[in-house]
Write an enzyme that holds these catalytic residues in place. Structure first.
Site, PDB file in Angstrom:
ATOM      1  N   GLY A 175       0.781  -1.223   0.113  1.00 35.14           N
ATOM      2  CA  GLY A 175      -0.024  -0.113   0.048  1.00 35.14           C
ATOM      3  C   GLY A 175       0.851   1.265  -0.020  1.00 35.14           C
ATOM      4  N   GLY A 177       0.644   5.680   1.026  1.00 31.92           N
ATOM      5  CA  GLY A 177       0.132   7.031   1.416  1.00 31.92           C
ATOM      6  C   GLY A 177       0.559   8.152   0.653  1.00 31.92           C
ATOM      7  N   GLU A 294       2.087  -4.428  13.511  1.00 33.54           N
ATOM      8  CA  GLU A 294       1.545  -5.607  13.379  1.00 33.54           C
ATOM      9  C   GLU A 294       0.959  -5.673  12.011  1.00 33.54           C
ATOM     10  OE1 GLU A 294      -2.122  -6.811  15.338  1.00 33.54           O
ATOM     11  OE2 GLU A 294      -2.130  -4.650  16.034  1.00 33.54           O
ATOM     12  N   GLY A 297      -4.228  -6.596   8.467  1.00 34.45           N
ATOM     13  CA  GLY A 297      -5.088  -7.097   7.652  1.00 34.45           C
ATOM     14  C   GLY A 297      -5.509  -6.075   6.349  1.00 34.45           C
ATOM     15  N   ASP A 335      -9.428  11.113  11.155  1.00 34.23           N
ATOM     16  CA  ASP A 335      -9.279  10.608   9.993  1.00 34.23           C
ATOM     17  C   ASP A 335      -9.820   9.438   9.694  1.00 34.23           C
ATOM     18  OD1 ASP A 335      -8.566  11.231   7.209  1.00 34.23           O
ATOM     19  OD2 ASP A 335      -6.442  10.447   7.640  1.00 34.23           O
ATOM     20  N   LEU A 336     -10.785   8.963  10.061  1.00 37.08           N
ATOM     21  CA  LEU A 336     -11.132   7.402  10.302  1.00 37.08           C
ATOM     22  C   LEU A 336     -11.879   7.133   8.857  1.00 37.08           C
ATOM     23  CD1 LEU A 336     -10.374   5.296  12.289  1.00 37.08           C
ATOM     24  CD2 LEU A 336     -12.642   5.382  13.319  1.00 37.08           C
ATOM     25  N   HIS A 337     -11.164   7.313   7.785  1.00 42.80           N
ATOM     26  CA  HIS A 337     -11.927   6.807   6.573  1.00 42.80           C
ATOM     27  C   HIS A 337     -11.900   5.355   6.319  1.00 42.80           C
ATOM     28  CE1 HIS A 337      -7.953   6.405   4.742  1.00 42.80           C
ATOM     29  NE2 HIS A 337      -7.557   7.737   5.386  1.00 42.80           N
ATOM     30  N   ASN A 340      -8.261   3.401   6.826  1.00 42.63           N
ATOM     31  CA  ASN A 340      -7.774   3.400   8.158  1.00 42.63           C
ATOM     32  C   ASN A 340      -8.230   2.496   9.371  1.00 42.63           C
ATOM     33  OD1 ASN A 340      -5.633   5.304   7.321  1.00 42.63           O
ATOM     34  ND2 ASN A 340      -6.715   6.980   8.169  1.00 42.63           N
TER      35      ASN A 340
END
Length: 477
Positions: A175, A177, A294, A297, A335-337, A340
């Protein structure tokens, strides 16, 4: 035989992966067979010299002379348990590349908040990590020294010092950012790790924007460590939740971007069309901040729901984790889209969330939710506050005073996740109509509270009502 475009892309992808793997193996073999060419030799020799010099000359920082610590071993690490050694005796001398054993072993256990953090070679700092960033407390360290102290370093290290052979063999990019790349790999103990790499304090623009400075990354480092401590299974306090991502290690590295990471970056770019600049644009003396956490997922935007119970468990875990953050540290994620919140399958049947010493048990239904990325988060402890100025989307809640504690922002993000899952959730073997009807009711109930604590307690006490399939009652004529 004609090959379709999808099959052709898959074949090319496998060929690229195989070439990357073979190239990495060849480089690893060359290092293993030629110990004198190991990139660790110069580093170890430098460390030996610094260790010898430190026995005679105390460190000076901004006019502050660090007092000798005769009762504390120099190799004792204040942030990890058990203590880690980084002296000459800890260096392995087998056929594998020479790595500092203490640094490698730090990936075994998550970081913990120390009672009295004393970093080798650094002045003493206040007992709370939050006070690293407090303008009220006069800490005799520069921003650079604070970042290095949080990483338990006095100087930047090389990438090859951080990545072990096992990590190099298994690394792949998963991934990215706006200011970072995220890689996945296995530790020497086969623990799945996620490595976030952020270029810092350099002149080269990254994705068209200036790089973050030391003072920019310091709040995220402090917040990550504080919240990681709330997820510690062995040291649970009155407020704890397994939903905070566990941070195993942070480090400041210097040097050119390694070839094994560039190979993994190229594979990701070919399969996902990366939006980031290729990291070889940076200079050879570029600094990077690395987070080893960690592997929690996949984002919930990519997760496929198999039942309504999974959805309820995920939202309840998210609300419970935010509630713990609120109670312990006046925490707002902000910022809990959907990117995240990570979800993975688990064999654990229940999770325990502790609020003010009271335990709340949540049925997992085979899934575990974890919150990540605290770049824009806000928390406070005593007179110390960590926050960032955000965009106008949340101005109506804070009225522009981003330093204030406004837990209703967490409620908005919970409701946001519910609405997004309602409209864009991926379902399998579930009736879309019934699923949507339940979530609409769910969303209406989660938006009427003032904090995540109130939301979580309501969801916990009334969860069975949400999950029960209610049949419409017929009116008698």
């Amino acid at each position: 035989m004609l090959v379709g475009p999808r099959v052709r892309k898959k074949i090319i992808t496998e060929e690229v992966k195989e070439k990357c793997v073979q190239a990495r193996k060849a480089r690893i073999r060359s290092v293993l067979c030629t110990p004198e060419l190991s990139p660790f030799s110069a580093l170890l020799e430098s460390n030996r010299r610094k260790h010898q010099e430190s026995q005679v000359t105390p460190l000076k920082s901004h006019g502050y002379v660090a007092a000798a610590q005769p009762t504390t071993p120099a190799s004792c690490s204040p942030y990890t348990s058990p203590p880690q050694t980084v002296d000459d005796a800890a260096v392995t001398h087998d056929s594998s590349p020479q790595v500092l054993k203490g640094f490698r072993d730090m990936l075994l256990t998550p970081l913990r908040t120390p009672e009295l953090p004393i970093v080798q070679g650094c002045p003493e700092v206040p007992s709370s990590l939050l006070k690293y960033i407090s303008p009220v407390h006069a800490v005799p360290l520069s921003e650079r020294e604070k970042v290095l102290a949080l990483c338990e370093q006095t100087e930047p290290i090389t990438f090859d010092h951080f990545f072990t052979p096992r990590m190099i063999k298994s690394v792949e990019k998963v991934g990215e950012g706006a200011f970072s790349d995220v890689f996945s790999c296995l530790s020497e103990q086969d623990t799945k790790l996620a490595i976030k790499i952020v270029p810092i304090d350099g002149d080269t623009k990254y994705n068209g924007d200036p790089q973050s400075k030391f003072e920019d990354v310091l709040p995220e480092m402090v917040i990550s460590r504080e919240l990681s401590a709330l997820a510690d299974k062995e040291h649970r306090g009155p407020n704890s939740s397994p939903g905070f991502v566990s941070i195993y290690r942070m480090a400041v590295c210097v040097g050119p971007y390694p070839e094994y990471l560039l190979d993994a970056w190229d594979v990701f770019d070919f399969t996902h069309d990366s939006d980031n600049d290729r990291p070889d644009i940076f200079k050879d003396d570029q600094l990077y901040l690395l987070f080893a956490a960690e592997n929690a997922g996949v984002p919930i935007s990519d997760y496929v729901y198999h039942s309504y119970e999974e959805f309820h468990s995920i939202i309840a875990q998210v609300a419970g984790t935010l509630a713990v953050g609120e109670r312990a540290l006046n925490f707002e994620h902000r910022d809990l889209h959907r990117g995240n919140v990570l979800v993975k399958k688990t064999k654990q049947s229940t999770f325990t969330i502790t609020l003010d010493g009271k335990e709340y048990v949540i049925d997992s239904y085979g899934v575990k939710a974890t919150l990540i990325d605290y770049t824009l988060s806000r928390l406070s402890q005593g007179d110390c506050v960590s926050y960032n100025d955000l965009n106008r989307d949340m101005w109506n809640v804070t009225l522009g005073h981003w330093e204030l504690y406004t837990p209703y922002t967490n409620v908005l993000w919970i409701n946001y996740l519910v609405r997004k899952i309602q409209t864009k959730g991926r379902l399998r073997r579930i009736s879309t109509k019934k699923f949507t009807e339940k979530i609409v009711q769910y969303a209406n109930n989660t938006a009427r509270f003032k904090s995540a604590q109130e939301t979580f307690k309501y969801l916990h006490d009334n969860g069975k009502l949400f999950m029960a399939a209610k049949k419409p009652q017929r009116t008698k004529r």
